[in-house]
Write a protein that holds these residues in place. Structure first.
Motif, PDB file in Angstrom:
ATOM      1  N   GLY A  29      19.407  -9.699 -25.066  1.00 10.79           N
ATOM      2  CA  GLY A  29      18.748  -8.887 -24.044  1.00 10.79           C
ATOM      3  C   GLY A  29      18.548  -7.455 -24.497  1.00 10.79           C
ATOM      4  N   VAL A  30      19.562  -6.893 -25.157  1.00  7.75           N
ATOM      5  CA  VAL A  30      19.432  -5.532 -25.677  1.00  7.75           C
ATOM      6  C   VAL A  30      18.336  -5.480 -26.740  1.00  7.75           C
ATOM      7  CG1 VAL A  30      20.606  -3.765 -27.050  1.00  7.75           C
ATOM      8  CG2 VAL A  30      21.775  -4.804 -25.103  1.00  7.75           C
ATOM      9  N   LEU A  31      18.290  -6.483 -27.614  1.00  9.07           N
ATOM     10  CA  LEU A  31      17.246  -6.506 -28.648  1.00  9.07           C
ATOM     11  C   LEU A  31      15.850  -6.615 -28.037  1.00  9.07           C
ATOM     12  CD1 LEU A  31      18.897  -8.779 -31.376  1.00  9.07           C
ATOM     13  CD2 LEU A  31      18.396  -6.334 -31.521  1.00  9.07           C
ATOM     14  N   VAL A  32      15.684  -7.486 -27.043  1.00 13.68           N
ATOM     15  CA  VAL A  32      14.373  -7.618 -26.391  1.00 13.68           C
ATOM     16  C   VAL A  32      13.977  -6.305 -25.721  1.00 13.68           C
ATOM     17  CG1 VAL A  32      13.156  -8.750 -24.478  1.00 13.68           C
ATOM     18  CG2 VAL A  32      14.457 -10.116 -26.100  1.00 13.68           C
ATOM     19  N   GLU A  33      14.946  -5.680 -25.058  1.00 15.18           N
ATOM     20  CA  GLU A  33      14.644  -4.413 -24.384  1.00 15.18           C
ATOM     21  C   GLU A  33      14.258  -3.333 -25.385  1.00 15.18           C
ATOM     22  OE1 GLU A  33      15.103  -0.490 -22.776  1.00 15.18           O
ATOM     23  OE2 GLU A  33      16.529  -1.320 -24.222  1.00 15.18           O
ATOM     24  N   ARG A  34      14.994  -3.211 -26.482  1.00 18.40           N
ATOM     25  CA  ARG A  34      14.744  -2.151 -27.459  1.00 18.40           C
ATOM     26  C   ARG A  34      13.463  -2.391 -28.261  1.00 18.40           C
ATOM     27  NH1 ARG A  34      18.404   1.106 -25.592  1.00 18.40           N
ATOM     28  NH2 ARG A  34      20.526   0.937 -26.274  1.00 18.40           N
ATOM     29  N   LEU A  35      13.225  -3.651 -28.674  1.00 16.51           N
ATOM     30  CA  LEU A  35      12.111  -3.926 -29.573  1.00 16.51           C
ATOM     31  C   LEU A  35      10.802  -4.258 -28.859  1.00 16.51           C
ATOM     32  CD1 LEU A  35      14.028  -6.126 -32.178  1.00 16.51           C
ATOM     33  CD2 LEU A  35      13.443  -3.702 -32.345  1.00 16.51           C
ATOM     34  N   VAL A  36      10.884  -4.798 -27.635  1.00 17.59           N
ATOM     35  CA  VAL A  36       9.675  -5.266 -26.973  1.00 17.59           C
ATOM     36  C   VAL A  36       9.328  -4.423 -25.746  1.00 17.59           C
ATOM     37  CG1 VAL A  36       8.591  -7.255 -25.848  1.00 17.59           C
ATOM     38  CG2 VAL A  36      10.098  -7.618 -27.801  1.00 17.59           C
ATOM     39  N   ILE A  37      10.301  -4.180 -24.885  1.00 17.08           N
ATOM     40  CA  ILE A  37      10.009  -3.534 -23.607  1.00 17.08           C
ATOM     41  C   ILE A  37       9.981  -2.008 -23.716  1.00 17.08           C
ATOM     42  CG2 ILE A  37      10.850  -3.219 -21.243  1.00 17.08           C
ATOM     43  CD1 ILE A  37      11.765  -6.146 -21.381  1.00 17.08           C
ATOM     44  N   ARG A  38      10.946  -1.424 -24.401  1.00 19.71           N
ATOM     45  CA  ARG A  38      11.020   0.039 -24.468  1.00 19.71           C
ATOM     46  C   ARG A  38       9.761   0.684 -25.051  1.00 19.71           C
ATOM     47  NH1 ARG A  38      16.355   3.343 -25.790  1.00 19.71           N
ATOM     48  NH2 ARG A  38      16.910   2.222 -23.911  1.00 19.71           N
ATOM     49  N   PRO A  39       9.137   0.118 -26.090  1.00 20.18           N
ATOM     50  CA  PRO A  39       7.926   0.758 -26.620  1.00 20.18           C
ATOM     51  C   PRO A  39       6.770   0.845 -25.614  1.00 20.18           C
ATOM     52  CG  PRO A  39       8.793  -0.786 -28.225  1.00 20.18           C
ATOM     53  CD  PRO A  39       9.583  -0.974 -26.966  1.00 20.18           C
ATOM     54  N   ILE A  40       6.772   0.008 -24.593  1.00 21.98           N
ATOM     55  CA  ILE A  40       5.665   0.017 -23.638  1.00 21.98           C
ATOM     56  C   ILE A  40       5.998   0.798 -22.369  1.00 21.98           C
ATOM     57  CG2 ILE A  40       6.182  -2.080 -22.345  1.00 21.98           C
ATOM     58  CD1 ILE A  40       3.214  -2.824 -22.700  1.00 21.98           C
ATOM     59  N   LEU A  41       7.201   1.320 -22.258  1.00 17.83           N
ATOM     60  CA  LEU A  41       7.564   2.110 -21.075  1.00 17.83           C
ATOM     61  C   LEU A  41       6.655   3.333 -20.985  1.00 17.83           C
ATOM     62  CD1 LEU A  41      11.459   1.997 -21.046  1.00 17.83           C
ATOM     63  CD2 LEU A  41       9.884   0.740 -19.604  1.00 17.83           C
ATOM     64  N   GLY A  42       6.303   3.691 -19.772  1.00 20.10           N
ATOM     65  CA  GLY A  42       5.382   4.793 -19.550  1.00 20.10           C
ATOM     66  C   GLY A  42       3.962   4.309 -19.334  1.00 20.10           C
ATOM     67  N   GLN A  43       3.696   3.057 -19.679  1.00 17.97           N
ATOM     68  CA  GLN A  43       2.390   2.459 -19.428  1.00 17.97           C
ATOM     69  C   GLN A  43       2.338   2.014 -17.968  1.00 17.97           C
ATOM     70  OE1 GLN A  43      -0.017   2.485 -21.774  1.00 17.97           O
ATOM     71  NE2 GLN A  43       1.471   3.587 -23.047  1.00 17.97           N
ATOM     72  N   VAL A  60       4.674  -5.876 -16.472  1.00 19.15           N
ATOM     73  CA  VAL A  60       4.726  -7.193 -15.823  1.00 19.15           C
ATOM     74  C   VAL A  60       4.097  -8.238 -16.733  1.00 19.15           C
ATOM     75  CG1 VAL A  60       3.818  -8.550 -13.897  1.00 19.15           C
ATOM     76  CG2 VAL A  60       4.844  -6.325 -13.467  1.00 19.15           C
ATOM     77  N   MET A  61       2.944  -7.943 -17.291  1.00 17.32           N
ATOM     78  CA  MET A  61       2.280  -8.890 -18.199  1.00 17.32           C
ATOM     79  C   MET A  61       3.119  -9.126 -19.447  1.00 17.32           C
ATOM     80  SD  MET A  61      -0.267  -9.987 -16.641  1.00 17.32           S
ATOM     81  CE  MET A  61      -0.995 -10.938 -17.944  1.00 17.32           C
ATOM     82  N   LEU A  62       3.803  -8.087 -19.915  1.00 18.30           N
ATOM     83  CA  LEU A  62       4.673  -8.237 -21.077  1.00 18.30           C
ATOM     84  C   LEU A  62       5.818  -9.201 -20.768  1.00 18.30           C
ATOM     85  CD1 LEU A  62       5.413  -7.289 -23.965  1.00 18.30           C
ATOM     86  CD2 LEU A  62       6.827  -5.555 -22.871  1.00 18.30           C
ATOM     87  N   THR A  63       6.421  -9.087 -19.589  1.00 14.93           N
ATOM     88  CA  THR A  63       7.522  -9.999 -19.252  1.00 14.93           C
ATOM     89  C   THR A  63       7.023 -11.437 -19.115  1.00 14.93           C
ATOM     90  OG1 THR A  63       7.384  -9.629 -16.849  1.00 14.93           O
ATOM     91  CG2 THR A  63       8.853  -8.181 -18.119  1.00 14.93           C
ATOM     92  N   ILE A  64       5.809 -11.608 -18.600  1.00 12.75           N
ATOM     93  CA  ILE A  64       5.233 -12.963 -18.548  1.00 12.75           C
ATOM     94  C   ILE A  64       5.044 -13.495 -19.964  1.00 12.75           C
ATOM     95  CG2 ILE A  64       3.170 -14.291 -17.926  1.00 12.75           C
ATOM     96  CD1 ILE A  64       2.922 -12.434 -15.455  1.00 12.75           C
ATOM     97  N   GLY A  65       4.550 -12.645 -20.858  1.00  9.30           N
ATOM     98  CA  GLY A  65       4.361 -13.048 -22.247  1.00  9.30           C
ATOM     99  C   GLY A  65       5.663 -13.382 -22.943  1.00  9.30           C
TER     100      GLY A  65
END
Length: 171
Positions: A75-89, A95-100
């Motif tokens: 979960g930490v890896l997914v948050e750091r590598l996938v979700i955190r870079p898109i924060l602020g969008q 939401v679309m990222l989590t579906i993906g």
């Protein structure tokens, strides 16, 4: 007696739904985003516990904490590598990222040989056990679900009441 058995069964089912809702609420309160990957992350955790038991030969009482730790790291890896870079969008992007992420996880699990789309059951030590109180017969799985829900809710209450992280999440 049948009414009491149905009541206990309904409470156990309600506990499962309550835990699912609690997961959505915690994610939303912490990130202000609805995560549609929650179920898929739970699936990966379940398969990691199943793999620990069947492939690595871990006993149930070691496989479950090992799966929890592995999913925490994942979960930490997914948050750091996938979700955190898109924060602020815009929220729609997250939401679309989590579906993906959910689709990718489902796809990866179905590609594993001998796992695929088959249904698997985790060999728990209390499977098939029943508690008999006179004419009342209660499945051990139901009691475990109700007990685990109570313990998790008490733990979350203590976290929100007494820890810095919990107080920050409330703010």
């Amino acid at each position: 007696m049948q009414l009491l058995q149905l009541l206990i069964s309904g409470v156990a089912q309600g506990c499962i739904y309550g835990l699912i809702a609690l997961g959505f609420v915690l994610i939303y309160k912490a990130t202000e985003t609805v995560s549609f990957a929650q179920g898929d992350l739970m699936m990966v955790g379940a398969f990691s516990g199943l793999a620990a038991m069947t492939l690595l030969g871990f006993p149930f009482w070691i496989a479950v904490p090992a799966a929890i730790v592995a999913m925490g790291i994942f979960g930490v890896l997914v948050e750091r590598l996938v979700i955190r870079p898109i924060l602020g969008q815009p929220a729609f992007s997250i939401v679309m990222l989590t579906i993906g992420v959910g689709y990718v996880l489902r796809g990866l699990i179905t590609m594993i040989p001998d796992v695929g789309t088959d249904t698997h059951t985790m060999p728990v030590p209390y499977a098939g056990e029943v508690l008999r109180l006179g004419a009342l017969v209660i499945a051990a799985e139901q009691m475990v679900v109700i007990g685990a829900t109570g313990i998790l809710c008490l733990g979350l209450f203590a976290m929100f009441k007494y820890s810095k992280l919990g107080i920050a999440m409330q703010a």
